[in-house]
Design a protein around this motif. Sequence first.
Motif, mmCIF file in Angstrom:
data_model
loop_
_atom_site.group_PDB
_atom_site.id
_atom_site.type_symbol
_atom_site.label_atom_id
_atom_site.label_comp_id
_atom_site.label_asym_id
_atom_site.label_seq_id
_atom_site.Cartn_x
_atom_site.Cartn_y
_atom_site.Cartn_z
ATOM 1 N N GLY A 149 -10.028 0.084 -27.475
ATOM 2 C CA GLY A 149 -9.776 -1.299 -27.860
ATOM 3 C C GLY A 149 -9.322 -2.156 -26.695
ATOM 4 O O GLY A 149 -9.707 -3.332 -26.577
ATOM 5 N N HIS A 150 -8.500 -1.588 -25.799
ATOM 6 C CA HIS A 150 -8.018 -2.355 -24.640
ATOM 7 C C HIS A 150 -9.174 -2.696 -23.704
ATOM 8 O O HIS A 150 -9.278 -3.831 -23.208
ATOM 9 C CB HIS A 150 -6.955 -1.557 -23.883
ATOM 10 C CG HIS A 150 -6.512 -2.201 -22.609
ATOM 11 N ND1 HIS A 150 -5.735 -3.346 -22.578
ATOM 12 C CD2 HIS A 150 -6.748 -1.864 -21.299
ATOM 13 C CE1 HIS A 150 -5.510 -3.689 -21.326
ATOM 14 N NE2 HIS A 150 -6.107 -2.802 -20.535
ATOM 15 N N VAL A 151 -10.050 -1.717 -23.457
ATOM 16 C CA VAL A 151 -11.205 -1.960 -22.591
ATOM 17 C C VAL A 151 -12.104 -3.030 -23.197
ATOM 18 O O VAL A 151 -12.584 -3.930 -22.499
ATOM 19 C CB VAL A 151 -11.993 -0.654 -22.367
ATOM 20 C CG1 VAL A 151 -13.295 -0.929 -21.613
ATOM 21 C CG2 VAL A 151 -11.152 0.346 -21.593
ATOM 22 N N ARG A 152 -12.310 -2.960 -24.503
ATOM 23 C CA ARG A 152 -13.151 -3.968 -25.157
ATOM 24 C C ARG A 152 -12.553 -5.356 -25.008
ATOM 25 O O ARG A 152 -13.269 -6.340 -24.745
ATOM 26 C CB ARG A 152 -13.325 -3.626 -26.642
ATOM 27 C CG ARG A 152 -14.123 -2.363 -26.899
ATOM 28 C CD ARG A 152 -14.629 -2.320 -28.324
ATOM 29 N NE ARG A 152 -13.567 -2.396 -29.313
ATOM 30 C CZ ARG A 152 -12.955 -1.338 -29.841
ATOM 31 N NH1 ARG A 152 -13.309 -0.118 -29.441
ATOM 32 N NH2 ARG A 152 -12.021 -1.478 -30.751
ATOM 33 N N GLU A 153 -11.251 -5.465 -25.181
ATOM 34 C CA GLU A 153 -10.598 -6.771 -25.102
ATOM 35 C C GLU A 153 -10.658 -7.328 -23.681
ATOM 36 O O GLU A 153 -10.995 -8.503 -23.478
ATOM 37 C CB GLU A 153 -9.140 -6.648 -25.553
ATOM 38 C CG GLU A 153 -8.380 -7.970 -25.516
ATOM 39 C CD GLU A 153 -6.949 -7.821 -25.992
ATOM 40 O OE1 GLU A 153 -6.205 -8.817 -25.928
ATOM 41 O OE2 GLU A 153 -6.553 -6.708 -26.417
ATOM 42 N N VAL A 154 -10.337 -6.498 -22.698
ATOM 43 C CA VAL A 154 -10.277 -6.965 -21.317
ATOM 44 C C VAL A 154 -11.667 -7.306 -20.774
ATOM 45 O O VAL A 154 -11.845 -8.294 -20.050
ATOM 46 C CB VAL A 154 -9.599 -5.900 -20.429
ATOM 47 C CG1 VAL A 154 -9.744 -6.249 -18.945
ATOM 48 C CG2 VAL A 154 -8.130 -5.769 -20.796
ATOM 49 N N MET A 155 -12.665 -6.504 -21.144
ATOM 50 C CA MET A 155 -13.986 -6.647 -20.549
ATOM 51 C C MET A 155 -14.990 -7.336 -21.463
ATOM 52 O O MET A 155 -16.161 -7.475 -21.109
ATOM 53 C CB MET A 155 -14.507 -5.279 -20.120
ATOM 54 C CG MET A 155 -13.562 -4.537 -19.186
ATOM 55 S SD MET A 155 -14.320 -3.101 -18.422
ATOM 56 C CE MET A 155 -15.487 -3.888 -17.337
ATOM 57 N N GLY A 156 -14.544 -7.750 -22.630
ATOM 58 C CA GLY A 156 -15.441 -8.473 -23.522
ATOM 59 C C GLY A 156 -16.547 -7.628 -24.096
ATOM 60 O O GLY A 156 -17.672 -8.112 -24.306
ATOM 61 N N LEU A 157 -16.265 -6.354 -24.359
ATOM 62 C CA LEU A 157 -17.275 -5.447 -24.905
ATOM 63 C C LEU A 157 -17.141 -5.355 -26.419
ATOM 64 O O LEU A 157 -16.154 -5.797 -27.007
ATOM 65 C CB LEU A 157 -17.127 -4.051 -24.295
ATOM 66 C CG LEU A 157 -17.109 -3.958 -22.775
ATOM 67 C CD1 LEU A 157 -16.998 -2.508 -22.349
ATOM 68 C CD2 LEU A 157 -18.334 -4.610 -22.174
ATOM 69 N N GLU A 158 -18.125 -4.736 -27.037
ATOM 70 C CA GLU A 158 -18.087 -4.488 -28.466
ATOM 71 C C GLU A 158 -17.904 -2.998 -28.720
ATOM 72 O O GLU A 158 -18.183 -2.174 -27.845
ATOM 73 C CB GLU A 158 -19.376 -4.995 -29.128
ATOM 74 C CG GLU A 158 -19.518 -6.508 -29.079
ATOM 75 C CD GLU A 158 -20.683 -7.000 -29.905
ATOM 76 O OE1 GLU A 158 -21.230 -6.208 -30.691
ATOM 77 O OE2 GLU A 158 -21.053 -8.173 -29.766
ATOM 78 N N PRO A 159 -17.420 -2.647 -29.912
ATOM 79 C CA PRO A 159 -17.253 -1.221 -30.205
ATOM 80 C C PRO A 159 -18.594 -0.525 -30.361
ATOM 81 O O PRO A 159 -19.602 -1.151 -30.686
ATOM 82 C CB PRO A 159 -16.481 -1.219 -31.525
ATOM 83 C CG PRO A 159 -16.811 -2.537 -32.153
ATOM 84 C CD PRO A 159 -16.965 -3.505 -31.020
ATOM 85 N N ASN A 160 -18.594 0.763 -30.118
ATOM 86 C CA ASN A 160 -19.778 1.575 -30.353
ATOM 87 C C ASN A 160 -19.811 1.942 -31.830
ATOM 88 O O ASN A 160 -18.971 2.703 -32.305
ATOM 89 C CB ASN A 160 -19.725 2.833 -29.484
ATOM 90 C CG ASN A 160 -20.985 3.658 -29.594
ATOM 91 O OD1 ASN A 160 -21.845 3.390 -30.423
ATOM 92 N ND2 ASN A 160 -21.093 4.671 -28.753
ATOM 93 N N THR A 161 -20.762 1.394 -32.555
ATOM 94 C CA THR A 161 -20.838 1.613 -33.995
ATOM 95 C C THR A 161 -21.823 2.720 -34.367
ATOM 96 O O THR A 161 -22.039 2.971 -35.555
ATOM 97 C CB THR A 161 -21.238 0.321 -34.712
ATOM 98 O OG1 THR A 161 -22.506 -0.127 -34.195
ATOM 99 C CG2 THR A 161 -20.203 -0.774 -34.481
ATOM 100 N N TYR A 162 -22.411 3.370 -33.376
ATOM 101 C CA TYR A 162 -23.397 4.421 -33.660
ATOM 102 C C TYR A 162 -22.735 5.601 -34.364
ATOM 103 O O TYR A 162 -21.645 6.046 -34.000
ATOM 104 C CB TYR A 162 -24.053 4.893 -32.367
ATOM 105 C CG TYR A 162 -24.911 6.132 -32.538
ATOM 106 C CD1 TYR A 162 -26.168 6.058 -33.122
ATOM 107 C CD2 TYR A 162 -24.442 7.384 -32.147
ATOM 108 C CE1 TYR A 162 -26.948 7.190 -33.292
ATOM 109 C CE2 TYR A 162 -25.210 8.524 -32.317
ATOM 110 C CZ TYR A 162 -26.468 8.418 -32.888
ATOM 111 O OH TYR A 162 -27.233 9.542 -33.061
ATOM 112 N N GLU A 163 -23.423 6.140 -35.364
ATOM 113 C CA GLU A 163 -23.003 7.366 -36.037
ATOM 114 C C GLU A 163 -24.214 8.292 -36.134
ATOM 115 O O GLU A 163 -25.282 7.872 -36.574
ATOM 116 C CB GLU A 163 -22.452 7.074 -37.433
ATOM 117 C CG GLU A 163 -21.169 6.254 -37.426
ATOM 118 C CD GLU A 163 -20.618 6.025 -38.820
ATOM 119 O OE1 GLU A 163 -21.293 6.424 -39.797
ATOM 120 O OE2 GLU A 163 -19.526 5.449 -38.943
#
Length: 285
Positions: A149-163
Motif C-alpha cells: 500500500g505504501h509503494v502504491r501511494e508513493v508511486m501512484g500505482l494500482e493494486p495487483n488484482t490478479y487471482e
Amino acid sequence: MSEHAAPDLPARETVLLAAFEGWNDAGAAATAALEHLHDVWGAEQVDELDPEEYHDFQVNRPVVGMGPEGTREITWPTTAVAVATTPRSGRQVVLVHGIEPSMRWRRYCGELLDIAAGLGVRTIVTVGALLADVPHTRPIPVNATSEDGHVREVMGLEPNTYEGPTGIVGVLQHEAAARGMQALSLWAAVPHYVAAPPSPKATLAILHRIEGLLGEPVPLADLPEDAAAWQHGVDELAGEDSEIGEYVRQLEEAKDTAELPEASGEAIAQEFERYLRRRDKGTGG
C-alpha cells in the motif's frame, strides 16, 4: 492496473531488476530487456545460484558447445546475479536473469533475496511479459502494480488484482514484500498472434518504463530499428492473411475506443521527459 508512469525512485537507492525465462516471459521481451541493460551498462556478474538445487534438467537441459579456449563446454541453466552502476546518476542496479525454476521456489526466492540484501537492495522490481489481446500497431502497454500500500501511494500505482496461477515473478515479489522490501512489478502486453520471440517492440516499451522508474536514460542501440522492422513484418503478415488483418482492425478499434484524451496527453508528456533526459545526457548535464 495503471499504464501511467511511476515517479522516479530515490536517486541513490539500490534497485534489483529481475526477469525469468519461461512462463513469465512472452516473446522473451522481459529477459531481452535485462540482457540489453547488462550490455549497455557494462554489468559484472557477482553471483549465481546452483542449478542442481532448482532445475529439472530434463525440462531445461544444459547446452554443450565450444568455449572461448576451443574446448567443448557445458552451460547449465542457472540464475545469474550481476551489478551495474548507471552512468548518469551513479545508482547501483542489480540484474537477476534466470530460468523459472522447476522446484523449491521458496528456497530459490530466499537465496535470491539473501543475495539482494547483502548488496544493499531495498526495492525489488520484477519484470514480465504476457500474451494479450492488443494490436501490434499501437504502443505496447506496460503496467506497474504493487501489493504494498505504501509503494502504491508513493508511486501512484494500482493494486495487483490478479487471482489465479502465478509464476516465479509473483512469488519473488510476494516474498520480498514479506521481508519488508519495497516490491513492484512491470508487465508488458505482447500481441498473442505474434507470440514467437523476439518481440523487440515490447522490449523497447519495457526499457522506456524502466527509464522512467529509475530516472536514467537507457542507450537503445538498434532496438528502435528492430522494433520498426518487427512491426513492418507483422504488417505484411496481416496484409497477406485476411483473417489476421481483420482481427488486427478489431483490436485497433477496441484499443482506440478505450483510449481517453488524457491518456494520449500522458504519453506525450512521458515522451517529452525521455527527450529531455537524453538531451541532458548528451550535453553532460
